[in-house]
Design a protein around this motif. Sequence first.
Motif, PDB file in Angstrom:
ATOM      1  N   THR A  56       4.144 -16.347 -11.828  1.00 31.29           N
ATOM      2  CA  THR A  56       3.779 -15.222 -10.960  1.00 31.29           C
ATOM      3  C   THR A  56       2.885 -14.249 -11.716  1.00 31.29           C
ATOM      4  OG1 THR A  56       5.842 -15.411  -9.711  1.00 31.29           O
ATOM      5  CG2 THR A  56       4.681 -13.300  -9.578  1.00 31.29           C
ATOM      6  N   SER A  89       8.468 -13.637  -5.844  1.00 33.04           N
ATOM      7  CA  SER A  89       7.173 -13.335  -6.466  1.00 33.04           C
ATOM      8  C   SER A  89       6.665 -11.969  -6.021  1.00 33.04           C
ATOM      9  CB  SER A  89       6.136 -14.406  -6.101  1.00 33.04           C
ATOM     10  OG  SER A  89       6.498 -15.650  -6.624  1.00 33.04           O
ATOM     11  N   GLN A 153       2.333 -19.337  -4.104  1.00 35.72           N
ATOM     12  CA  GLN A 153       2.936 -19.973  -5.277  1.00 35.72           C
ATOM     13  C   GLN A 153       3.841 -21.112  -4.824  1.00 35.72           C
ATOM     14  OE1 GLN A 153       4.645 -17.151  -8.000  1.00 35.72           O
ATOM     15  NE2 GLN A 153       5.469 -18.713  -9.346  1.00 35.72           N
TER      16      GLN A 153
END
Length: 185
Positions: A56, A89, A153
């Motif tokens: 992240t 994240s 992500q």
Amino acid sequence: PPETLYKPKVLQPEDIKLKFHAQVLDDGSQNIHFGKWDGIPMDAPDAYSRAAVQMTDYMYDLAMRLLPHHAQNNDTIKYIDLGSGTAASAMRILEAHPESQAVCLNLCHEQNVVALQASRQRGLSNDRIEIVEGTFEDASMIPDHTFDLAFSQDAFVHARSKRQAYREAFRMTKPGGAFVFCDVM
């Protein structure tokens, strides 16, 4: 209030996606990302969580290099997290970068409930984080050119059409903005 929009429920142990990630990652965190493993021993008790956080941070730092005018001026960064899962994240980024605002777009209702509860427990207000239930392949509820950054992500692996997911990311990103993602290949 947003809580009424997403029909929160008490999560049960049989909620399959959350149970799966808890079994596989086995570190007690709400991170469901595979991560960046540089310097992290696989047998460390919190290895998956540390790797996810490291990825992240790496991705956000990359985005700031692509958006130097924002980084230099400490401008508010408004970004969308596509396939945000439990928003781990987004919460990491918002806590590390108080000038940022996030919209978390995710399809799984159970994960969105966890994200909403966790963001409130961490003191993140509605003007900093918004949890939206929907798919990154059709986010028509979000206007064109809304975000400085589109971020994803480990989520596009779930896309039925990666091309359409990428189109939506670029559609929602302002001219001169950035689109940063990583995925399981």
